[in-house]
Write a protein that holds these residues in place. Structure first.
Motif, PDB file in Angstrom:
ATOM      1  N   GLY A 175       0.804  -1.213   0.000  1.00 55.17           N
ATOM      2  CA  GLY A 175       0.000   0.000   0.000  1.00 55.17           C
ATOM      3  C   GLY A 175       0.834   1.258   0.000  1.00 55.17           C
ATOM      4  O   GLY A 175       2.033   1.250   0.216  1.00 55.17           O
ATOM      5  N   LYS A 235      -5.646   5.159  10.066  1.00 54.47           N
ATOM      6  CA  LYS A 235      -6.636   4.080  10.142  1.00 54.47           C
ATOM      7  C   LYS A 235      -6.296   2.959   9.167  1.00 54.47           C
ATOM      8  O   LYS A 235      -6.467   1.775   9.474  1.00 54.47           O
ATOM      9  CB  LYS A 235      -8.039   4.623   9.866  1.00 54.47           C
ATOM     10  N   SER A 236      -5.817   3.322   7.973  1.00 48.62           N
ATOM     11  CA  SER A 236      -5.424   2.304   7.001  1.00 48.62           C
ATOM     12  C   SER A 236      -4.179   1.560   7.465  1.00 48.62           C
ATOM     13  O   SER A 236      -4.018   0.372   7.203  1.00 48.62           O
ATOM     14  CB  SER A 236      -5.166   2.955   5.639  1.00 48.62           C
ATOM     15  N   ALA A 273      -5.262  -0.992  10.035  1.00 46.31           N
ATOM     16  CA  ALA A 273      -6.320  -1.911   9.603  1.00 46.31           C
ATOM     17  C   ALA A 273      -5.739  -3.312   9.374  1.00 46.31           C
ATOM     18  O   ALA A 273      -4.604  -3.479   8.968  1.00 46.31           O
ATOM     19  CB  ALA A 273      -6.980  -1.394   8.325  1.00 46.31           C
TER      20      ALA A 273
END
Length: 618
Positions: free
Chosen positions: A557, A593-594, A597
């Motif tokens: 990511g 938050k990502s 996660a």
């Protein structure tokens, strides 16, 4: 119909189309056998009055509907009689209504051929149902088709319409047992009916064949155009089925050549496949060999780390021994200082005793001055000795004080030196323990990575980690502690290629600029490198960095590109310092938050660590 005329202008009322005596509306507009009497006519619409109302003032009749329209009109003074203009009063006129019902009328469908004649009261029954036992109503009345096909037709023609003409009538397919509307049967059904006869597209002698048998027929039709049986080997001739045998007899040599070429082509394909198989087997052997070497490399790396860990533990033991020795030295120095203090105390006592003895001698010498007059020289000599001893005593006292001060300062310096050395040893022990713990965590993480990752896929990233040349994986341990205690963490240096630019990353867990408090920010900086003299300046290119997925070698990511556009300090060569004053910033590298996660396909934050993968520089 004849009707009387009035001198005054009558009020125009719309004539109703409904002829039922009980319906609301104006007078009856019917085809009467004889003209109705004038006293039965409504003085407003001039038709026989429907629901007649008698005017008391003038005795004329009005339809109830026409009179209501008059009385509720806003442009006429409805307080007066509509005919005589006198004060208006009215009562229902049942006699006139009865006489109107007795009038003889023709059927409204007279022009269409109906010959019915009867009283007005019977007209509605005639139109809706016949007075005969058939009970079907006037045969000339136009009605809608009962199948709701949309056709309007006379009742007498309805039966023939339903049997012969209606598009929605129920019929049976003449070729199969299906039943449905005529429109469906001749339309979509016959397009699909399996029993429907179809003409052979080849126009053979058979003629028509059922749809369900057409495929079988086409496979046997002698006039069908078919390919030569040797088409699979290269014969491109097409003939009719009945001519195929003749073609095969005539083209035997051509078919043999086609078979030869096909066999040769198969041999070539077989050879190519065998070569490909050998290549794949060699590649598989290479991969197995590379995997074996990589496992050996990993095992050697683990053994080397274990040896380093053993050396560190031995060094820790040596440091502990040194610490014990230093403690013993400190104890010995303390004992020596105590011994010096005791010696000084003893010297002080001796000096006090000598002073006391000197005083006693002075008293004895005074008392025996006369007796020892002859011993004056001895006394002077003794006094000189006493003076010398006093000077020596004073010098000893002074020396003792100086030695005491020196001893105190030495003791203080020794204590400070020992405390500093002890602090250094403790810090070194703490650092060594942290290194040992960090090395243990690295080994444990390495073992976990070996269990979690696919070794052939992870090979390029591990090799990149060791060489510090792109591709390069950066591990940030204790991420939460860094996030709480520091605003920035600098990565180890790496090169864009074996002889490329030297760079490093600065990771800001709490973000910067637009990403402050919500994102992790990353900056890329140029550093002073070994190959700067051979490189082109200023720097132009893009450095690609992404967040490493710790579950599998996919779904990485936060891919960003740090663009060095050749402008500004961030792209110029670094001189006189280790790292550039400015860098290329990405404020929003990844959302917090990502980052935290967790999914069955990706997990970027694991065991307190994150990994950043530097993929390329173009």
């Amino acid at each position: 119909m004849a009707a009387g005329k009035m001198d005054s202008e009558p009020i125009q009322v719309e004539t109703p189309s409904v002829i039922s005596p009980d319906s609301d509306g104006g007078g009856y507009d019917c085809d009467f056998v004889q003209s109705p009497p004038d006293d039965l006519l409504c003085k407003i619409c001039h038709y026989p009055a429907r629901n007649a109302i008698l005017s008391v003032c003038c005795g004329h009749n009005f339809c109830k509907y026409c009179l209501d329209c008059y009385l509720h009109s806003e442009v006429i003074d409805h307080s007066n009689c509509p005919y005589c203009r006198e004060n208006f009063q009215s009562v229902p006129d049942k006699r006139t209504t009865r006489l109107v019902f007795n009038l003889q009328v023709f059927c409204p469908n007279k022009s269409l051929g109906c010959s019915w004649v009867g009283e007005l009261r019977s007209m509605e029954d005639h139109l809706n149902k016949n007075s005969t036992a058939s009970n079907i109503g006037c045969l000339f009345t136009e009605i809608c088709c009962s199948n709701e096909c949309g056709v309007v037709i006379q009742r007498r023609l309805l039966e023939d319409h339903l049997k012969l003409e209606c598009e929605l009538r129920q019929v049976k397919c003449e070729y199969c047992d299906s039943t449905g509307s005529y429109q469906w049967i001749i339309g979509s059904h016959q397009q699909e009916c399996l029993k429907y006869p179809m003409e052979c597209p080849n126009h053979c002698e058979v003629g028509h064949v059922r749809r369900e048998e057409m495929n079988v027929h086409l496979k046997e039709c002698p006039l069908a155009i078919v390919k030569c049986p040797f088409a699979v080997v290269g014969c491109d001739i097409v003939v009719r089925r009945e001519e195929r045998i003749g073609h095969m007899k005539e083209a035997v040599e051509q078919h043999v050549e086609c078979n030869k070429e096909a066999i040769m082509e198969l041999e070539r394909a077989k050879t190519a496949l065998e070569e490909q198989l050998q290549t794949k087997e060699q590649e598989l052997a290479d991969i197995k060999d590379m995997t074996k070497k990589f496992k050996e490399y990993l095992r050697a790396t683990i053994d080397e780390k274990d040896r380093e860990l053993g050396n560190l533990r031995k060094r820790a033991d040596v440091l502990e021994e040194r610490l014990k020795v230093n403690d013993q030295v400190v104890a010995a120095s303390t004992n020596e200082i105590e011994h010096f203090k005791k010696v000084i105390d003893e010297k002080g006592k001796e000096l006090n005793e000598m002073k006391n003895n000197t005083d006693i001698l002075k008293e004895q010498m005074t008392a025996k001055a006369l007796e020892v007059a002859n011993m004056k020289e001895m006394t002077e000599s003794l006094e000189k000795v006493v003076d010398d001893n006093s000077k020596e005593l004073n010098e000893m006292r002074t020396n003792a004080k100086e030695r005491d001060q020196v001893a105190q300062e030495s003791t203080k310096q020794l204590k400070e030196m020992f405390e500093q050395e002890l602090m250094k040893l403790r810090e070194e022990m703490k650092t060594t323990k942290q290194q040992l713990q960090h090395q243990v965590e690295i080994n444990e993480q390495l073992q976990q990575d070996l269990q979690c990752y696919d070794i052939p896929k992870l090979l390029p990233h591990l090799i990149g980690t060791g060489s510090q040349v792109i591709p390069f994986v950066i591990k940030l341990t204790e991420f939460e502690n860094v996030k709480k205690t520091s605003n920035c963490w600098q990565s180890p240096a790496f090169y864009t290629s074996s002889e490329g630019y030297k760079m490093c990353l600065k990771i800001r867990p709490n973000g910067l600029g637009l990403g402050s408090g919500t994102h992790v920010s990353v900056d890329a900086y140029l550093m002073s490198g070994e190959h700067d003299d051979q490189l082109t300046w200023p720097v132009k290119g893009s450095l690609s960095v992404q967040l490493f997925n710790q579950i599998s070698d996919s779904n990485h990511g936060g891919l960003v590109k740090f663009r060095f556009d050749g402008a500004g300090i961030a792209c110029k060569r670094v001189k006189g310092r280790e790292i550039s004053a400015n860098g290329v910033y990405v404020d929003k590298f990844i959302f917090h938050k990502s980052l935290y996660a967790i999914d069955d396909k990706y997990q970027y934050f694991k065991n307190g660590c994150i990994f950043l993968q530097v993929t390329d520089f173009k």
